[in-house]
Design an enzyme around this catalytic site. Sequence first.
Site, PDB file in Angstrom:
ATOM      1  N   ILE A 145     -18.484  19.818  63.568  1.00 22.29           N
ATOM      2  CA  ILE A 145     -19.906  19.752  63.578  1.00 22.29           C
ATOM      3  C   ILE A 145     -20.282  19.023  64.653  1.00 22.29           C
ATOM      4  CG2 ILE A 145     -20.416  20.190  61.104  1.00 22.29           C
ATOM      5  CD1 ILE A 145     -20.560  17.413  60.854  1.00 22.29           C
ATOM      6  N   GLY A 146     -19.332  18.190  65.524  1.00 24.85           N
ATOM      7  CA  GLY A 146     -19.496  17.628  66.870  1.00 24.85           C
ATOM      8  C   GLY A 146     -18.494  17.059  67.350  1.00 24.85           C
ATOM      9  N   GLY A 181     -17.184  13.116  68.906  1.00 26.67           N
ATOM     10  CA  GLY A 181     -17.520  12.094  69.138  1.00 26.67           C
ATOM     11  C   GLY A 181     -16.500  11.321  70.403  1.00 26.67           C
ATOM     12  N   GLU A 182     -16.658  10.018  70.369  1.00 23.82           N
ATOM     13  CA  GLU A 182     -16.131   9.231  71.396  1.00 23.82           C
ATOM     14  C   GLU A 182     -14.670   9.143  71.395  1.00 23.82           C
ATOM     15  OE1 GLU A 182     -15.550   4.886  73.402  1.00 23.82           O
ATOM     16  OE2 GLU A 182     -17.022   5.133  71.791  1.00 23.82           O
ATOM     17  N   GLU A 224     -12.921  14.601  67.326  1.00 25.19           N
ATOM     18  CA  GLU A 224     -13.820  15.772  66.545  1.00 25.19           C
ATOM     19  C   GLU A 224     -14.371  15.209  65.364  1.00 25.19           C
ATOM     20  OE1 GLU A 224     -12.290  19.943  68.047  1.00 25.19           O
ATOM     21  OE2 GLU A 224     -11.195  19.022  66.447  1.00 25.19           O
ATOM     22  N   VAL A 225     -15.708  15.695  65.060  1.00 21.42           N
ATOM     23  CA  VAL A 225     -16.053  15.302  63.778  1.00 21.42           C
ATOM     24  C   VAL A 225     -16.406  16.607  62.985  1.00 21.42           C
ATOM     25  CG1 VAL A 225     -18.468  14.413  62.737  1.00 21.42           C
ATOM     26  CG2 VAL A 225     -17.747  13.451  65.052  1.00 21.42           C
ATOM     27  N   ASP A 266     -27.960   0.010  70.069  1.00 25.83           N
ATOM     28  CA  ASP A 266     -28.148   1.232  70.666  1.00 25.83           C
ATOM     29  C   ASP A 266     -29.169   2.092  69.678  1.00 25.83           C
ATOM     30  OD1 ASP A 266     -27.507   3.460  72.092  1.00 25.83           O
ATOM     31  OD2 ASP A 266     -25.642   3.908  71.385  1.00 25.83           O
TER      32      ASP A 266
END
Length: 973
Positions: free
Chosen positions: A616-617, A619-620, A623-624, A735
């Site tokens: 679904i995404g 990240g740094e 993967e997520v 942030d």
Amino acid sequence: MELRRINVFLVLFINRVFISLQSKEQVLLDMKASGSELGWLTLPYENGWEIVQTVVNGSLFYTYSVCSVDSTEQDNWLRTTFIQRRPGTTRVSVELRFIVRDCNTFDGASVACKETFNLFMSEADADVGTNFRKGQFRKVATIAPDEVTQGRVLKVNTETRSIGSLSRKGFYLAFQDMGACVALLSVRVYYKTCPSTVQSLAAFPETVADALKEVGGACVENAASPAAPRIYCTAEGEWVVPVGQCQCRAGYESTGDACQACKPGYFKPSVSSDSCQLCPENTKPSPARATQCQCEDGFFRSPSDPPTSACSAAPGAPRDLTSTTLQAEGSLQLSWRPPLVTGGRSDLTYSVACQLCDGPACAPCADRVRFEPGAADLREPTVTVAELDSHLNYTFTVEARSGVSQFGTGPSTAAITTALDYRDPPKVTLIHLDDRSPTSLALSWSLSRRPPARVSQRYELMYRRKDADGERDVTTYTVLILDKSSVQISDLSPDTTYVFRVQALGPEGNPGSYSAEHEFHTTLIAEPLTQNNSTAVMGAVIGLAVVLLVVVAVLLLRKRRLSSRGRGSEDPYFSTDQLKPLKTYIDPHMYEDPNTAIQKFVTEIDPNAVSKHKVIGVGEFGEVFRGVMKVPGRGEAAVAIKTLKLGYSEKQRQDFLSEASIMGQFSHPNIIRLEGVVTKFKHAMIVTEYMENGALDTYLKDRDGDIPTYQLVGMLRGIAAGMKYLSDMSYVHRDLAARNVLVNSNLECKVSDFGLSRVLEDDAEGTYTTRGGKIPIRWTAPEAIAYRKFTSASDVWSFGIVMWEVMAFGERPYWDMSNHEVMKAINEGFRLPAPMDCPSAIYQLMLQCWLNDRAKRPRFSDIVNILDKLLQSPESLKAIADFDPRVSIRLPSTSGCDGTMFRSVPEWLESIRMSQYKDSFARAGVTSMEQVLALRHEDIRNIGVRLPGHMKRIAYSILGLKDETSSLSVFAV
């Protein structure tokens, strides 16, 4: 040949496994139910989509398929019949069940083969029949399969797309094939409704589901609510977030979804969710619908008693009142037993009155008579009376009282008459020297008790000269009978010691006991007694010392106040109370071994309990995934899984897990919840709760104008509550932005992404100084940009930017200005303007968050209180802030170097982030900026712009273009 092959596969598949879908939705089109009456148009008529009919359980079943993969530039269209839109329905769902063939399975697969097809839609007010023009359709989505079919086992895909902002009487759907091998098994068009329901005794009507809609309800019969009940109907046809609760009126109780009258013998005193109660003791049987039960005769309730309390009787008189003379002179003790009738109350108290009687005449006792522990509100049946005179008659009256004493008619007091009759006279306890001279001594003395007021007390004084050491005691006493407790003795010898003793005499002359002997000395020469003078001097010295202490205290207090004023400019965000919260965040980097922080704050999860489903995404660190975690006692729970990509270094692993060490210390409904981590496995994972609607900025962009203002403010309140929690924990996020806020299915917002966050150091200003690293300029306070110092006040600045993002439906802060332009504009006093339709109260709160002096910005506790008050008074959100389209819609390319307008319509649309309408403007023939300036509101709608937010953006942009003042003058930075 390939088309025939896929049709054979379809026949086998349909006969074996096709199951008819049953749905509760309101269906507008069902391809399966229509059977042979489909009548869908194809373009071109040949070599495109084909209808395939198959017998399933004795009935014909129809599908559409196309498989033109051998030739390039395919453009095959399939259009449905006219679909009538039901009144009030502005959004429908399209469910597709289809099969796509893997391009790699074709012999000598064509480079033109695709594995996707497109879904289009066109609105109309009437059925146009066979008049099929592709230019009238707008693209809804590109349909891609999750699984492609490679062999004889067919992979069926199901996709559902939502089409919103419908306004005309009906619409058509169209499917465009550009070179795929596709079979449409089923097409269903439906809309959802939230069914009529009764929740919390509030009835809500059936409502068409269209985005998120607030629906008002009404309390059921015999129920009431201080505010009109409301609830939200989601696009999925579900009722969520009920606001306001109805409760049954007095005399009624809840039974399921209705309010029923209390039965006879029961009652309910007020509007509440409580059940009817049985009438309490000593009350009469109540009728139906009773709000209280009346007391029986002779029983009462106190004005302070609730209607639910039992009735009680007034107390009777205390019993067996007695008096006992105590050893302490002038004192006696009264005692009694509680009344036979107490009324069953717990507030029974006693009061005692004293009278001095002389024959039939009585008067109140003197004020000096004392009662221990007091004369009123006695809980225990005993009292001590002191400072009484002897040989006098006292009458004591004891009264029993309770909360219903004022209603009683019977006796509630008891009286006793007594006297202190001492046979022996009082004893002289002390003899005082009042004055002296060479030939006289002035004496006085005190008694163990006061003599009777009407009896003349007499005394016998004896004194003698004290013999010198070694001399024989031949001195005789001198005896004086006195009528007062003082005497002046004269004719004494100078510089001589005398011994005195005194006894009191009874009324009949009977003597009492002598006092102890006291010695006093006459002076050698005449001199005044200095005792009183010494006392006066000592008093003066003490008084002066007290004055000096008061002066010193005043000076110290004044110095402290001046010091407090001098500290007035300190950061109010970090007072002493703020620096010492009940629970304080601990920086994981303080541990020498980072694994210690993981073990202390985070739960280790068995890797076999976690399964990953879909990316679904990114990240740094990797993967997520969306996945599932098995939770003991709860079954399976949807989770988000952050993974660490392969080839990581040890530092990357520690940085990856440090975010979990931070999240593990937080527990708040508006902070993303950490489920745990997987570290004892080669693939490290961080597992958190799954937020169905993803990041807040993306969620808002997809629903521009569809979410009511009240709901947006509710989202902001949730974010503020989460940030207040972090601030109370002495923690700075650094942030905070809409991209780092996640939204779940109930539209609850939760703060996430603690990658840049740091703890507040325990110093005077409560700041953290960064050592390099990126700073999100558009969301960061100016003092944090300039000095790399972050506080909760800088998080408040960031929250103001998040407020702007939310009210602008995910628009980018400061538009396409560069970071340098943003910093320069802020330093020169520029602040973001109010978004369209933003309530004035919300924009004023934004400006407060953006004050240059951080000490004057509101705290998160203040922000939560302000938003709560706005939500409690929705009328306060109706006043809209002034809106200037020339500022709110940044047009950086309004003119070129030669001063001309935008060179093209696509360039203009791209500048206002509406590039998706390039084809729609072109199909409508709007190809020049002159034509754009001539557009009216209705023209924009006819072009195909339906979303309210998009219509406003385009309309306001045109308004700004018409204005002679270029928006560039506003941004001369």
